[in-house]
Design an enzyme around this catalytic site. Structure first.
Site, PDB file in Angstrom:
ATOM      1  N   TYR A  17      -6.415  12.470 -13.021  1.00 11.69           N
ATOM      2  CA  TYR A  17      -5.898  13.010 -11.756  1.00 11.69           C
ATOM      3  C   TYR A  17      -5.560  11.928 -10.736  1.00 11.69           C
ATOM      4  CZ  TYR A  17      -7.599  17.524 -13.423  1.00 11.69           C
ATOM      5  OH  TYR A  17      -7.817  18.658 -14.156  1.00 11.69           O
ATOM      6  N   HIS A  22      -1.948  15.724  -5.677  1.00  9.51           N
ATOM      7  CA  HIS A  22      -3.093  16.356  -5.019  1.00  9.51           C
ATOM      8  C   HIS A  22      -4.083  15.314  -4.500  1.00  9.51           C
ATOM      9  CE1 HIS A  22      -4.371  20.264  -3.992  1.00  9.51           C
ATOM     10  NE2 HIS A  22      -5.100  20.591  -5.029  1.00  9.51           N
ATOM     11  N   TYR A  68     -14.813  18.639  -7.869  1.00 14.25           N
ATOM     12  CA  TYR A  68     -13.412  19.051  -7.978  1.00 14.25           C
ATOM     13  C   TYR A  68     -12.941  19.518  -6.611  1.00 14.25           C
ATOM     14  CZ  TYR A  68     -13.014  17.986 -12.820  1.00 14.25           C
ATOM     15  OH  TYR A  68     -12.951  17.278 -13.989  1.00 14.25           O
ATOM     16  N   ASN A  70     -11.788  22.154  -5.279  1.00 12.26           N
ATOM     17  CA  ASN A  70     -12.240  23.423  -4.691  1.00 12.26           C
ATOM     18  C   ASN A  70     -13.718  23.408  -4.302  1.00 12.26           C
ATOM     19  OD1 ASN A  70     -13.161  23.422  -7.306  1.00 12.26           O
ATOM     20  ND2 ASN A  70     -12.561  25.525  -7.766  1.00 12.26           N
ATOM     21  N   ASN A 116      -7.129  24.545  -1.518  1.00 10.29           N
ATOM     22  CA  ASN A 116      -8.499  24.872  -1.927  1.00 10.29           C
ATOM     23  C   ASN A 116      -9.548  23.907  -1.390  1.00 10.29           C
ATOM     24  OD1 ASN A 116      -7.820  27.209  -3.313  1.00 10.29           O
ATOM     25  ND2 ASN A 116      -7.378  26.101  -5.201  1.00 10.29           N
TER      26      ASN A 116
END
EC number: 3.1.1.29
Length: 195
Positions: A17, A22, A68, A70, A116
């Protein structure tokens, strides 16, 4: 205005990631750490990578949650509670779909806009939305059904350059925030657009 004592960069953990849109918030905090000459280190007590930095003579905590996205509020809540930092003293940097690459803006309060990470932070701060945000434009795929794949994808080279230019300007504006005030920092950053 309260002094910012905690700067958070939102991200998903893991190498897969690291270069995704993001994680733009984390890129900003990494750049801040670099110019402050500090190293972000894992701290399980705060569920993230943390560092204590000095900006224009003022102490500030840097945090990149390693939960993560969220669950970002878990890290923010833990660190804010431990150091008795109020929501008004927190700046959260995050990717922003509703702004194009090459643009970044400071903002106080507001909703989560479907993000989120912001959603969880608001929940963990007892629904207090009154924290500062640094919104880093990543653009929008044009279809809400494509948003998830878009934010978890890598930006093409030109877009990445624009995002990085906006982050560099945001870092310079953050120095102005600590040297002068938020109004001057906003004035500088909000007039910037990388081409």
């Amino acid at each position: 205005m309260s002094e910012i004592k905690l700067i958070v960069g939102l991200a998903n953990p893991g190498a897969e990631y690291a270069q995704t849109r993001h994680n733009a918030g984390a890129w900003y905090v990494q750049e801040l750490a670099r110019i402050c000459g500090v190293t972000l280190v894992p701290d399980s007590k705060y569920f993230g990578l943390t560092a204590r930095a000095v900006l224009q003579g003022k102490d500030v905590r840097l945090l990149i949650p390693t939960t993560y996205m969220n669950l970002s509020g878990k890290a923010v809540g833990a660190l804010a509670n431990f150091f008795r930092i109020t929501p008004e003293e927190i700046l959260v940097a995050h990717d922003e779909l509703d702004m194009p690459p090459g643009v970044a803006k400071f903002k106080l309060g507001g909703g989560h806009g479907g993000h989120n990470g912001l959603k969880d932070i608001i929940a963990k701060l007892a629904n207090d939305k009154n924290f500062y945000r640094l919104r880093i434009g990543i653009g929008h795929p044009g279809d809400k059904n494509q948003v998830s794949g878009y934010v978890l994808g890598k930006a093409p080279a030109k877009e990445q350059e624009l995002i990085e230019a906006a982050i560099d300007e945001a870092v310079r504006s953050t120095e102005i925030l600590y040297k002068e005030n938020m109004v001057k920092a906003m004035t500088r950053l909000h007039s910037f657009k990388a081409e």
